[in-house]
Design a protein around this motif. Structure first.
Motif, PDB file in Angstrom:
ATOM      1  N   MET A 116      -7.819   3.539   4.492  1.00  0.00           N
ATOM      2  CA  MET A 116      -7.054   2.597   3.676  1.00  0.00           C
ATOM      3  C   MET A 116      -7.762   2.341   2.350  1.00  0.00           C
ATOM      4  N   LYS A 117      -6.980   2.279   1.299  1.00  0.00           N
ATOM      5  CA  LYS A 117      -7.479   1.864  -0.002  1.00  0.00           C
ATOM      6  C   LYS A 117      -7.017   0.439  -0.285  1.00  0.00           C
ATOM      7  N   ASP A 151      -3.426  -1.087   0.327  1.00  0.00           N
ATOM      8  CA  ASP A 151      -2.633  -0.354   1.317  1.00  0.00           C
ATOM      9  C   ASP A 151      -2.223  -1.261   2.471  1.00  0.00           C
ATOM     10  N   THR A 152      -1.057  -0.951   3.071  1.00  0.00           N
ATOM     11  CA  THR A 152      -0.544  -1.709   4.204  1.00  0.00           C
ATOM     12  C   THR A 152      -0.286  -0.768   5.373  1.00  0.00           C
ATOM     13  N   THR A 184      -2.652  -5.622   5.433  1.00  0.00           N
ATOM     14  CA  THR A 184      -2.894  -5.178   4.066  1.00  0.00           C
ATOM     15  C   THR A 184      -4.368  -5.341   3.745  1.00  0.00           C
TER      16      THR A 184
END
Length: 661
Positions: A524-525, A528-529, A538
């Protein structure tokens, strides 16, 4: 100076243990009341000196006395105080000190509260307890001295293993040892009874409170260790069938069988031979667990010792106490007079059924645990026995136990009526069937047998309630009379029902978590969700943070359900300053009796993180059910008949060890 006083106190404790292990038993053989009378005061003195020695070691940790090698190896001046104290038993030498401390305190409790015991039996019990204490005190002084000094003293310590710096691991070992060592009292009673020639209903009445006490603490210890591994190790599971986990689970299974077998012996003077054997096996398995963890044959976070000399010493202790007690049992058991007879369909029969399957389940766990070790020692071949083996052997053996559990309390002693018990359980059966059908109809996914397992858990819970309803004659007499009966029920009846309800809740938690959990593994960045079940997570921010003796990278998540924020979660990778060891700090968000679980990957960068996210339905029932079982055990332990003492043996029953007819 404090370390030297602690060492000296330990030597004096050994001398007292030697006195306690010889004079009282010699007095019981010769009929010398004065020698038998030395057992209680010497046991109290031994507990005092062991406590003083343990206090000296604790003080060295509290004051960060790094001239003591044990403190240098396992502490740090910047460590929070709670972990300085828990560091006392967070290593091999200190954990053995904790073992001996609890052993001495249990001996002191027998000396203080065993006033209604026959003098000969009390002397023999305390002597046997001192044999165990002598062996472990020698082990500490000869191979695991915690008071060795450095000269000159180092300026700073190496710190405690980082994954042990947790509240769960501060509590888990003392609870587990209270269970392990608590069974030493049952062992001492069993060996003393075989030596003394007293084995009757009164003996079972004396043993059962100690067995219950050990079982309560062992249950708490296992549950605490399971929950610690669940949230601290970052793997997302609650049980791995690790050999060290099995080492505590096996005495729990046999201890459970012992509690039920002692009931039969107390009520009917039956199962004498079997009950004594269970008392020996429960502590023998505790000793086996000590060998597995402390000998270095296993590699685990729990395994502190790697010195072969220590392993050989503990192996000798095993051979001495397990081999010696089983040899005594084999010699004396054939002379035990048989107790009361009973029909297969009876409460006694149900408890025997329970015992047989629990023992078989323990044997399956024992084989799966020891087989890889035996194979490696004989052939050098390394294999692992994991969850598939244990699930395919242990689970089928436990299903009959769960099915029979509600029937036992509803059957009469000596000769029961299975049809009548089934009729009383019709409502419980109906509720279980309805729940099973509803789950099949409305819950999607999961193993096809999972709804049946939930139905079985519901049957166990409703069956326990049916027992209380039957005792209260609910719906058969006016409600006021039923309530009066409920208030008048003995606490042991409530304890049985509550403990069985707790077991049902544990099964519900296991099935819910195992069958319907959702897992997502993703990089995840920021921003991101990820959707997991009904929830959207998130990644809100990534930032560093400093603790008292560590630095960590933190990932903060915002959790939403149906577009509405319901909370935040913070997962972290933590690195401790002294040892430079990383640990995983999983994030938990509780919703009802379920949890969201986020475990971070190996690294957290400034803009991204690898995560493993779970939605775990009903997972909290696993540990809440254990707490309910402990409450049930506590209710049974507080029953009035345990406070008034054991009944006196009638003259007709006085000779319990006679040739079998």
């Amino acid at each position: 100076m404090t370390a030297e006083l602690g060492h000296y106190a330990l030597v004096l404790a050994l001398a007292l243990a030697l006195v306690q292990s010889t004079l009282p038993i010699w007095g019981s053989r010769t009929g010398d009341d004065a020698l038998m009378g030395t057992a209680a005061p010497v046991a109290l003195a031994q507990a005092l000196f062991v406590s003083a020695s343990f206090a000296a070691l604790t003080w060295a940790y509290v004051t960060s006395d790094f001239s003591v090698s044990n403190v240098y190896e396992n502490s740090h001046s910047a460590k929070p105080m709670i972990y300085k104290i828990s560091g006392v038993w967070g290593n091999h030498e200190g954990s053995m000190m904790l073992w001996v401390l609890i052993l001495a305190l249990f001996g002191a409790l027998v000396a203080l509260f065993g006033k209604n015991l026959p003098q000969t039996l009390k002397a023999n019990v305390l002597a046997v307890q001192a044999w165990v204490a002598t062996a472990f005190l020698l082990f500490i002084l000869l191979t695991s001295n915690p008071f060795l000094r450095y000269d000159p003293a180092p300026m700073e310590g190496r710190d405690l293993n980082p994954i042990l710096q947790d509240v769960g691991l501060a509590i888990h070992p003392p609870l587990l040892y209270l269970g392990y060592v608590g069974f030493s009292i049952c062992f001492a009673f069993a060996v003393a009874a075989l030596i003394d020639g007293r084995l009757d209903a009164a003996w079972a009445r004396w043993v059962r409170p100690w067995a219950l006490t050990a079982w309560i603490f062992l249950t708490l210890g296992i549950a605490m260790g399971s929950y610690w591994a669940y949230y601290e190790l970052g793997w997302g599971g609650w049980w791995f069938w690790d050999p060290v986990e099995n080492a505590s689970f096996m005495p729990w299974l046999i201890g459970t069988a012992l509690i039920h077998s002692a009931i039969v012996m107390e009520k009917r003077e039956a199962l004498k031979v079997w009950t004594v054997l269970l008392a020996i096996l429960a502590f023998s398995l505790s000793l086996l667990g000590t060998f597995l963890v402390r000998s270095g044959v296993l590699t685990s976070v729990h395994s502190f010792a790697t010195d072969p000399a220590r392993g050989v010493f503990i192996l000798l202790i095993l051979v001495l106490f397990i081999g010696g007690s089983l040899s005594l049992y084999a010699w004396r058991a054939p002379t035990l007079k048989q107790g009361g007879l009973f029909a297969p369909i009876s409460r006694e029969g149900a408890l025997v059924f329970n015992n047989l399957f629990l023992s078989a389940a323990c044997a399956a766990v024992l084989v799966g645990t020891l087989y890889p070790l035996a194979l490696e020692s004989l052939t050098g071949e390394k294999i692992s026995v994991g969850a598939p083996f244990f699930n395919s052997t242990f689970v089928p053996l436990m299903i009959p136990v769960l099915i029979a559990m509600p029937f036992g309390p509803l059957l009469a002693w000596k000769r029961g009526d299975l049809l009548a018990a089934t009729q009383r359980l019709l409502f419980a059966i109906g509720v279980a069937v309805v729940v099973t059908i509803l789950i099949y109809g409305f819950v999607q996914g999961g193993p096809v047998l999972a709804p049946l397992a939930v139905g079985l858990a519901v049957f166990v819970i409703m069956g326990a309630l049916a027992d209380i309803a039957e005792r209260a004659a609910l719906w058969r007499v006016p409600l006021k009379v039923s309530l009066a009966r409920v208030r008048g029920l003995p606490r042991s009846a409530w304890g049985t029902a509550v403990a069985h309800i707790g077991m049902g809740l544990v099964i519900l938690g296991i099935v819910g978590e195992s069958a319907w959990k959702t897992e997502v593994v993703q990089r995840m960045k920021l921003g991101d969700t990820v959707t997991v079940g009904r929830y959207a997570l998130t990644l809100d921010s990534l930032f560093p943070r400093n603790g008292p003796n560590y630095q960590e990278g933190v990932a903060r998540f915002v959790v939403a359900q149906d577009g509405k924020t319901i909370g935040t979660m913070e997962a972290a990778k933590r690195v401790f300053t002294a040892r430079r060891m990383p640990t995983t700090e999983a994030a938990l968000l509780t919703h009802g009796f379920s949890q969201l679980y986020v475990a971070p990957g190996e690294t957290i960068t400034e803009s991204a993180i690898d995560v493993r996210i779970y939605d775990k339905p009903l997972v909290l029932w696993i540990w809440l059910g254990c707490v309910v079982m402990v409450i049930g055990g506590g209710l049974s332990l507080s029953d009035r008949r345990f406070r008034v003492g054991a009944p006196r043996t009638s003259r007709a029953r006085k000779g319990a060890l006679q040739p079998a007819e």
